[in-house]
Design an enzyme around this catalytic site. Sequence first.
Site, PDB file in Angstrom:
ATOM      1  N   HIS A   1       0.842  -1.199   0.000  1.00 23.31           N
ATOM      2  CA  HIS A   1       0.000   0.000   0.000  1.00 23.31           C
ATOM      3  C   HIS A   1       0.875   1.247   0.000  1.00 23.31           C
ATOM      4  O   HIS A   1       1.713   1.431   0.890  1.00 23.31           O
ATOM      5  CB  HIS A   1      -0.936  -0.020   1.216  1.00 23.31           C
TER       6      HIS A   1
ATOM      7  N   GLU B   1       1.844   3.638   3.024  1.00 20.49           N
ATOM      8  CA  GLU B   1       2.340   3.027   4.270  1.00 20.49           C
ATOM      9  C   GLU B   1       3.871   3.077   4.290  1.00 20.49           C
ATOM     10  O   GLU B   1       4.569   2.073   4.382  1.00 20.49           O
ATOM     11  CB  GLU B   1       1.729   1.626   4.410  1.00 20.49           C
TER      12      GLU B   1
ATOM     13  N   HIS C   1       2.597  -3.688   6.793  1.00 19.42           N
ATOM     14  CA  HIS C   1       1.647  -2.594   6.524  1.00 19.42           C
ATOM     15  C   HIS C   1       1.687  -1.617   7.696  1.00 19.42           C
ATOM     16  O   HIS C   1       2.350  -1.858   8.704  1.00 19.42           O
ATOM     17  CB  HIS C   1       0.216  -3.142   6.421  1.00 19.42           C
TER      18      HIS C   1
ATOM     19  N   GLU D   1       0.717  -4.819  11.080  1.00 20.38           N
ATOM     20  CA  GLU D   1       0.241  -3.439  10.943  1.00 20.38           C
ATOM     21  C   GLU D   1       1.061  -2.635  11.945  1.00 20.38           C
ATOM     22  O   GLU D   1       0.862  -2.744  13.158  1.00 20.38           O
ATOM     23  CB  GLU D   1      -1.255  -3.340  11.273  1.00 20.38           C
TER      24      GLU D   1
HETATM   25  O1  0X9 Z   1      -6.822  -4.166   4.396  1.00 19.53           O
HETATM   26  C1  0X9 Z   1      -5.646  -4.528   4.267  1.00 19.53           C
HETATM   27  O2  0X9 Z   1      -5.174  -4.910   3.203  1.00 19.53           O
HETATM   28  C2  0X9 Z   1      -4.734  -4.516   5.489  1.00 19.53           C
HETATM   29  N1  0X9 Z   1      -4.966  -3.334   6.267  1.00 19.53           N
HETATM   30  S1  0X9 Z   1      -4.450  -1.866   5.702  1.00 19.53           S
HETATM   31  O3  0X9 Z   1      -4.946  -0.835   6.599  1.00 19.53           O
HETATM   32  N2  0X9 Z   1      -2.860  -1.827   5.773  1.00 19.53           N
HETATM   33  O4  0X9 Z   1      -4.885  -1.721   4.358  1.00 19.53           O
HETATM   34  C3  0X9 Z   1      -5.072  -5.711   6.351  1.00 19.53           C
HETATM   35  C4  0X9 Z   1      -4.850  -7.021   5.677  1.00 19.53           C
HETATM   36  C5  0X9 Z   1      -5.077  -8.164   6.584  1.00 19.53           C
HETATM   37  N3  0X9 Z   1      -6.239  -8.914   6.248  1.00 19.53           N
HETATM   38  C6  0X9 Z   1      -7.471  -8.732   6.830  1.00 19.53           C
HETATM   39  N4  0X9 Z   1      -7.708  -7.815   7.713  1.00 19.53           N
HETATM   40  N5  0X9 Z   1      -8.429  -9.582   6.486  1.00 19.53           N
HETATM   41 ZN    ZN Z   2      -1.805  -1.802   4.057  1.00 20.51          ZN
END
Ligand code: 0X9
Ligand code: ZN
Length: 424
Positions: free
Chosen positions: A165, A168, A300, A373
């Site tokens: 992303h 980030e 992330h 994260e």
């Molecule tokens: O949404 C995402 O891809 C990740 N969070 S972010 O805020 N960095 O975009 C989390 C990915 C982990 N997977 C799930 N939460 N299902």
């Molecule tokens: Zn992310």
Amino acid sequence: MEHPSPTTPVGRALVPVAAGALLLGTLATGSATAEPSYGLYEIDGVSTAEERSQIAATGVAIDHVGDDSLLVTGSIDDIDELDSLGYAAEPYELPETLASPDPGYTTYPELLEIVDEVVAEHPDLAAKEVYGQSYEGQDLVAVKISDNVSVDEDQPEVLFTHSQHAREHLTVEMAIHLMDLLTDGYGEDDRITELVDGREIWILPNVNPDGSEYDMAGDTWRDWRKNRQPSEGSSAIGTDLNRNWAYNWGCCGGSSDDPESITYRGDAAESGVEVAAVADFVRGRVVDGEQQITSAIDFHTYSELILWPFGYTYDQVTDAMSREEYDTHAALGEYMAEANGYTPQQSSDLYVTDGSINDWLWADQGIVNFTYEMYPKSPAEGGFYPPSSVIERETSRNEEAVLRLLDYADCPYRIIDEEETYCG
Ligand code: 0X9
Ligand code: ZN
Ligand code: CA
């Protein structure tokens, strides 16, 4: 084709821009242009994973989960859809400390220079491999760290991926910190020396350089998440790389089929050129029918979490994840979280996602793997854009956790005492 920046130029990195100005400037461009306009919103009275998944299914990105509220990034259309579902989203202003692009964060050209320096300083320990090109034609680089680095030895391999992303940026600093830790620490620290001798470590320090550069190229941060690849039949730009992986792609409402969405899953699984390149790289680590990479972390920001698969389902155990395999992920995740103070949980505890790297690395490649994260825990500490003064503290913070993964990389199942069954 270039599109004008939605905000008024005010001088890169010199004049801090109030977040409100960024938000209003972004919203003012309207939603029908090729640069979709996303805003930051707060939704109150949301506390279950089911509600969060329903919200994510509209196509917003969930940036942060509070006790009883959410922060999301989305378009006006997304917000209208949320409203019709009964979720009132209010524009959210980040704290005034949000800075314009901060020269303390490493740009992609600077990262490539750092990689070359690390390799030049430690030619026996570090090697660069160009594993593909980004959509805009930039080299995608991997750094291998091991003893006898030029030889493909039969040693357990570990993968670190960073910056799927764009916004980030702290994750790129994490990659640089790991390269320095593992090379400068070699011969100085016994544990690091042993791990570098006994493992082959792959650091992919920025898998989305086009997105990173775009996010940094304006007079304010652009809050960009996706890559910079156009989509078929749309003027919208960008695929959410972490919705584009080829396991249960688009299965479960955990991504969007709308190219304008910030969580657009792409035209097909692995249609994102950077995802295809990383996936080919990972498949390329299968030697004599055996995947050499045993374990991985995808970095992330933000919220200070350690997440493990699956994301596409709330179930712990599926046809592709046995009880022992789940327990291995949970035990290793908890063990690492003890070291850095993050919160460990299955990724779908947060909200359902489909096409994420975690699900593919496990189900398709059998790699025990996690999403970190990173800092901060809350939006008040800067959200995706904390000041660069935190870089040293927040990357060092993860050293012990990462070393714990490297320790167990010979056989992750050792953490539940099942090495004989799985690694014997
Ligand atoms: O949404 C995402 O891809 C990740 N969070 S972010 O805020 N960095 O975009 C989390 C990915 C982990 N997977 C799930 N939460 N299902
Ligand atoms: Zn992310
Ligand atoms: Ca080696």
